[in-house]
Write an enzyme that holds these catalytic residues in place. Structure first.
Site, short mmCIF file in Angstrom:
data_model
loop_
_atom_site.label_atom_id
_atom_site.label_comp_id
_atom_site.label_asym_id
_atom_site.label_seq_id
_atom_site.Cartn_x
_atom_site.Cartn_y
_atom_site.Cartn_z
N GLU A 9 0.85 -1.21 0.00
CA GLU A 9 0.00 0.00 0.00
C GLU A 9 0.88 1.25 0.00
OE1 GLU A 9 -2.30 -0.96 3.59
OE2 GLU A 9 -3.96 -1.52 2.29
N CYS A 11 -10.98 -0.15 7.31
CA CYS A 11 -10.51 1.16 7.78
C CYS A 11 -11.23 2.32 7.08
CB CYS A 11 -9.01 1.28 7.59
SG CYS A 11 -8.45 0.89 5.92
ZN LIG Z 1 -8.59 2.68 4.51
#
Ligand SMILES: [Zn+2]
Length: 638
Positions: free
Chosen positions: A304, A400
């Site tokens: 990421e 998230c």
């Molecule tokens: Zn996220």
């Protein structure tokens, strides 16, 4: 509940040392941002509560009250944060009296659980408090996320205290924060930044300087390689180089953005010039070479991560929704620290594009990563699941982003205006009421669909006072009148300043022309070299297959086509009708030999471009932001 009445504030970073201060009394009254807030309240919040219950986030807490707790549910040790982020969003709705009864019941249930589950020493984490947990508290700072958890707890607690006058969560958060200050006075840092911003907020809320000191320690402490992990390298955690020496934004995009925002919070309270220098350098480098045209951050699915300079592939863009929020948090704090309009320009670009695209039009499905292109034969990650969700999804194993959207959308009114002594600065254009201690303004506008803004002064100070209007970086030929009389609309550092003794009823008209713009990309940005993107005002546009008579990959659009596009309304949004060309079918060869001359396509077609944030609401199909130009058809004309 404990309910002492406090004056509601925006909660969008209160500061003592910045160039400007947030304005607490803003209410968004209409337009796109108002629609988003209402959708958040009526659709996204109920959906999120349902998903949190179903996924076990609430049960993870309540089980700890049982003599023989059921196993922790979920793969990650940071799932309490999804409750905290949701509570933070709910605090705004409950404070504004707009939450339905089930929402209040959820809030009460979770706050009650947190009070009861918290350990006597202040520790609170439903993963590590399990006696059967494989790891003990603080054993795994790189991956345990315990301080990250605390950060979101603090932010929820501060929001509940400011917006609702409810101090129960604040008491819980303070007990945990005090434990952390005593435990981490000398060493230790969390693998995921977040607590830095939160501790500075807790300092602002309580006046306890120890929290600010601890936040500064956490920023200063990174860069020693102390965070060891069997998979991720030091730069993933921004722990390979001290923060002030980072050559560029790097590593995990959300971690980088949260760390920078936390450092900016420390700067706002300390004025530390070495932090200011590092933050400005990192910001400028990010904007120059690492942000997508949507404002998205993060090019790599692997880790990421942000990626190299100019490494910005469209179809493989990661551009996580949380990273968009991270960039906005950082941008707003830099604006508060410096007064710089360039930070608000990026904030606006992220908000309307990389952030807004993360949520479906109905408010109940989410992208985690936000690509800028979808190929016609796109291989969907979830395609293996029967009936798998082809585009946005209802929830994630690592959820998230959805609750981050909940809290961020709930607090958008905090990012409309700022003030300094003798001046109010209008940073965002939206229908709103703006109240400072000295001035009331009513703002009416159809922004971002049109650029006409009318500001009507209500209460005003008797002496001369500055009304400072942001001149967006994309705008040209801006005009301003006061009571019909033309004013000097020259922008200085991105701001148009109107100074006079205002009277109730004075009317300011700001006109921001919104022609359709054609954007290219830097020649080193190989992924989009030679292609063109459409934008209007703060919005980036894209084309979905159903709006193009030829494959979107064969659509060839010239700059003249773009600036002459027809602006039309469709379902409330402004769409662009573009008379474009269809490139001849390309050569089947992957790497054809080039002809001496390339020619323009001759078949004329009309395609409709829609705001990028609205893509993916009409079923899976090909989509592009960056389209070919007539000179790049790649095949010799016959
Ligand atoms: Zn996220």
């Amino acid at each position: 509940m404990t309910s002492k009445q406090v004056k509601p504030t925006a909660g969008a970073v209160r500061t003592t040392a910045g160039a400007v201060r947030p304005v607490s009394g803003v209410r968004i009254t209409g337009g796109l941002l108002h629609d988003w807030r209402r959708r958040n309240s009526t659709a996204t919040i109920p959906h999120t509560i349902e998903q949190l219950r179903a996924a076990g986030n609430v049960a993870n807490l309540s089980r700890l009250l049982e003599p023989d707790p059921a196993p922790y549910r979920g793969r990650y040790p940071f799932l309490d944060t999804d409750l905290y982020k949701t509570l933070e969003g709910l605090a705004y709705d409950l404070g504004d009296g707009r939450a339905a009864e089930p929402v209040r019941e959820f809030y009460e249930e979770v706050v009650g659980l947190l009070e009861r589950v918290q350990a006597p020493d202040g520790y609170l984490n439903s993963f590590f408090q399990d006696p059967a947990a494989a790891r003990k508290p603080w054993e795994d700072l790189a991956w345990g996320h315990e301080l990250y958890n605390l950060g979101h707890l603090i932010q929820a607690a501060v929001a509940a205290h400011r917006r609702m006058g409810d101090d129960r969560l604040l008491r819980v958060a303070v007990r945990f924060a005090d434990l952390v200050v005593s435990r981490f006075g000398e060493a230790g840092v969390c693998g995921h930044p977040e607590v830095e911003m939160a501790l500075v907020e807790l300092f602002r809320e309580t006046g306890e300087r120890g929290y600010l000191t601890q936040a500064a320690r956490f920023v200063d402490r990174r860069g020693t390689g102390a965070l060891e992990h069997r998979i991720f390298p030091g730069d993933y955690f921004q722990d390979h180089v001290p923060f002030r020496e980072l050559p560029s934004v790097t590593g995990h995009a959300v971690r980088m953005g949260y760390l920078a925002a936390g450092a900016a919070d420390v700067l706002l309270e300390t004025g530390d010039p070495s932090l200011a220098g590092a933050l400005e350098r990192l910001w400028d480098d990010m904007v120059a070479a690492k942000l997508y045209i949507t404002g998205g951050l993060g090019s790599r699915h692997s880790d990421e991560a942000i990626g190299d300079r100019y490494e910005l592939p469209s179809e493989r863009a990661y551009s996580e929704t949380c990273a968009a929020i991270a960039v906005m948090q950082w941008a707003w704090r830099m604006f508060l620290a410096t007064g710089g309009a360039k930070y608000v320009d990026v904030f606006e670009r992220v908000l309307h594009n990389a952030y807004a695209v993360g949520l479906s039009a109905d408010g109940t499905a989410f992208f985690y990563d936000n690509p800028l292109q979808r190929r016609p034969d796109h291989e969907q990650r979830s395609g293996a699941e029967p009936g798998g969700e082809p585009l946005r999804r209802a929830w994630f194993g690592c959820p998230c982003c959805p609750p981050n959207i909940v809290r961020w959308t709930a607090q958008l009114a905090g990012y409309v205006a700022a003030e300094r002594d003798g001046a109010v600065l209008v940073a965002a254009y939206t229908a709103a009421r703006v109240e400072t201690s000295e001035l009331d303004l009513a703002m009416e506008t159809g922004y971002p669909w049109d650029g006409d803004v009318r500001l009507t002064v209500g209460r005003a100070p008797r002496e001369a006072y500055e009304l400072v209007l942001r001149h967006p970086g994309w705008a040209r030929d801006v005009t301003v009148t006061v009571n019909g009389e033309p004013q000097d609309a020259t922008a200085r550092d991105g701001w148009i300043t109107l100074r006079r003794a205002w009277a109730a009823g004075d009317e300011v008209r700001l006109r921001l022309p919104m022609p359709v713009r054609a954007h290219g990309s830097h020649p080193y940005l190989d992924a989009t070299r030679g292609a063109v993107a459409l934008a209007r005002g703060p919005l980036v546009y894209c084309v979905e297959q159903q709006d193009s008579p030829v494959p979107v990959d064969d659509l060839a659009v010239g700059v003249a086509d773009i600036v002459n596009a027809n602006i039309e309304r469709r379902d409330g949004a402004v769409v662009l009708r573009v008379a474009a060309g269809a490139a001849p079918p390309p050569s089947a060869e992957l790497y054809p030999e080039l002809p001496l001359e390339e020619t323009s396509p001759r078949v004329k077609v009309t395609a409709t471009f829609i705001p990028y944030f609205l893509w993916g609401n009409r079923g899976p199909q090909a989509m592009r932001i960056w389209v070919r130009t007539p000179a790049t058809n790649g095949k010799k004309a016959t």
